[in-house]
Design an enzyme around this catalytic site. Structure first.
Site, PDB file in Angstrom:
ATOM      1  N   GLU A  88      55.360  54.545  75.694  1.00  0.00           N
ATOM      2  CA  GLU A  88      55.856  55.109  76.952  1.00  0.00           C
ATOM      3  C   GLU A  88      54.714  55.108  77.969  1.00  0.00           C
ATOM      4  OE1 GLU A  88      58.478  58.899  78.569  1.00  0.00           O
ATOM      5  OE2 GLU A  88      57.199  59.161  76.818  1.00  0.00           O
ATOM      6  N   ASP A 126      63.006  63.380  72.905  1.00  0.00           N
ATOM      7  CA  ASP A 126      61.773  63.363  73.706  1.00  0.00           C
ATOM      8  C   ASP A 126      60.910  64.572  73.344  1.00  0.00           C
ATOM      9  OD1 ASP A 126      59.863  62.527  75.540  1.00  0.00           O
ATOM     10  OD2 ASP A 126      60.903  63.302  77.298  1.00  0.00           O
TER      11      ASP A 126
END
Length: 399
Positions: free
Chosen positions: A134, A282
């Site tokens: 990410e 997440d």
């Protein structure tokens, strides 16, 4: 329990891709599903598991997870990987993609090596299916809790070197509007790595070009991306609207009940449908830990301090969320209770849809013969009773 030999799970309501089998039975052999049906068949020599009338579901697949149980996948230790995987297995995750934040490149290389060692030792947690990177090729305006000192344009020399270090990098996130963004997406696609868009200021024209070049997934929809924006009095569709407009675009949703209110969960569900939505946690290291404590987003050495309150992680000044503290059972429960989705659709968004997105649906994501025996058993409130990974019971609430 080992994943060798035979196992029979019976007396439960089995969620298959297109129906629910009441009082169903699943037969497992050597970690693979052999039979699924309504008959309580005899399986000589099998270990028998009575589901006690509960729901028997495909195991949940988390595409975007940073850690849990006080551990991060950037901590640089095998133990951190194993403990985080065990924490999430307790909540129904049977497969996951450990996720790295924008950060120090040498730290990343170290943790790629740790991942490979942990993958070999992981017998009691959710299975690792690969790594998700990410960042750091993001929009500074949409960085969220990402460390701004690492945000930069895509560098071909850098990303080619990183990809050469490990075959386990399966997905990489970026802001496609940044300089070199489209070339980066094309290169990922050529290497069999899934490009996704996140932390982006892209407008529809940028997103459409990215999609045409292989970027088919929007990271945590609404979070870290623009909605409608105005330039010189004219309105432009942002990343959110673009994900809705492109029918084939898949989306991640953090359905923790904090990142998105029920109204937006309903909108996403009704617009994209269960075949285009992947529920993701997440979650950071604070997942499974008490509220009201400080934590760290990222590595212990280079991470950012965060606070955990109201069931979510925040930057200390409370200007932004900093990852979630959710687990997958909470996501599924919220899609039923907050978004009004039928249980079968909520499960679909946590199992076969993420499997399809990552190209692993030949072995993962549904309870059909020939696939891995990744199974969760839970009650009407999606509270996990047992988690089974490739035929091995890795969590049993009664023990």
């Amino acid at each position: 329990m080992s994943n060798t030999g035979k196992v029979k799970i019976y007396n439960g309501n089995i969620i298959t891709p297109y129906r629910t089998i009441a009082n169903g039975t699943i037969v497992i052999e050597d970690g693979i599903i052999k039979q699924v049906g309504s008959a309580n068949v005899e399986v000589p020599g099998a270990l028998e598991i009575d589901a006690k009338g509960l729901t028997i579901s495909p195991g949940f697949i988390d595409l975007h997870v940073h850690g849990g149980g006080g551990h991060s996948f950037l901590d640089g230790s095998v133990n951190a990987f194993l403990k985080a995987a065990e924490l999430h297995a307790m909540h129904g995750t049977t497969s996951m993609y450990p996720t790295a934040l924008s950060g120090d490149k040498e730290e990343l290389y170290k943790n790629l090596g740790v991942y490979e060692r942990a993958n070999k030792e992981n017998t009691m947690g959710a299975q690792f299916l690969g790594v998700f990177l990410e960042g750091p090729y993001y929009s500074m305006e949409q960085k969220g809790a990402q460390n701004p000192k690492y945000i930069r344009n895509a560098d071909p020399e850098e990303y080619k070197e990183i990809l050469s270090r490990s075959p386990m990098i399966k997905r990489w996130d970026s802001a496609p509007e940044r300089e070199g963004g489209i070339e980066f997406i094309r290169y990922l696609k050529s290497k069999g790595v899934l490009p996704s868009m996140g932390h982006t200021s892209a407008v529809y024209e940028d997103v459409l070009q990215a999609f045409e070049n292989g970027c088919t997934l929007a990271t945590h929809l609404y979070s870290g991306m623009t909605g409608v924006i105005r330039k010189h009095s004219f309105r432009f569709a942002g990343g959110v609207e673009s994900a809705f407009l492109i029918d084939e675009m898949n989306v991640e949703v953090i359905a923790d009940g904090k990142h998105l209110p029920p109204s937006l969960l309903k909108l996403i569900y009704r617009t994209k449908g269960p075949d285009r939505i992947a529920l993701v946690t997440d979650s950071i290291r604070a997942a499974g830990m008490p509220d009201g404590e400080e934590s760290i987003l990222g590595s212990l050495e280079n991470g950012i301090k965060v606070i955990v309150e109201d069931g979510v992680a925040k930057l200390p000044d409370r200007t932004s969320f900093a990852g979630s503290v959710a687990t997958t059972d909470r996501l599924v429960r919220n899609m039923v209770n907050l978004a009004g989705a039928p249980l079968c659709d909520a499960v679909r968004m946590a199992s076969i849809t993420p499997a399809n997105i990552m190209g692993v649906s030949d072995t993962k994501g549904s309870l059909v013969p020939g696939k891995d025996a990744d199974i969760v058993i839970f009650n009407d409130n999606v509270e996990i009773a047992k988690t089974i990974v490739k035929g091995r019971v890795v969590y049993d609430k009664e023990k």
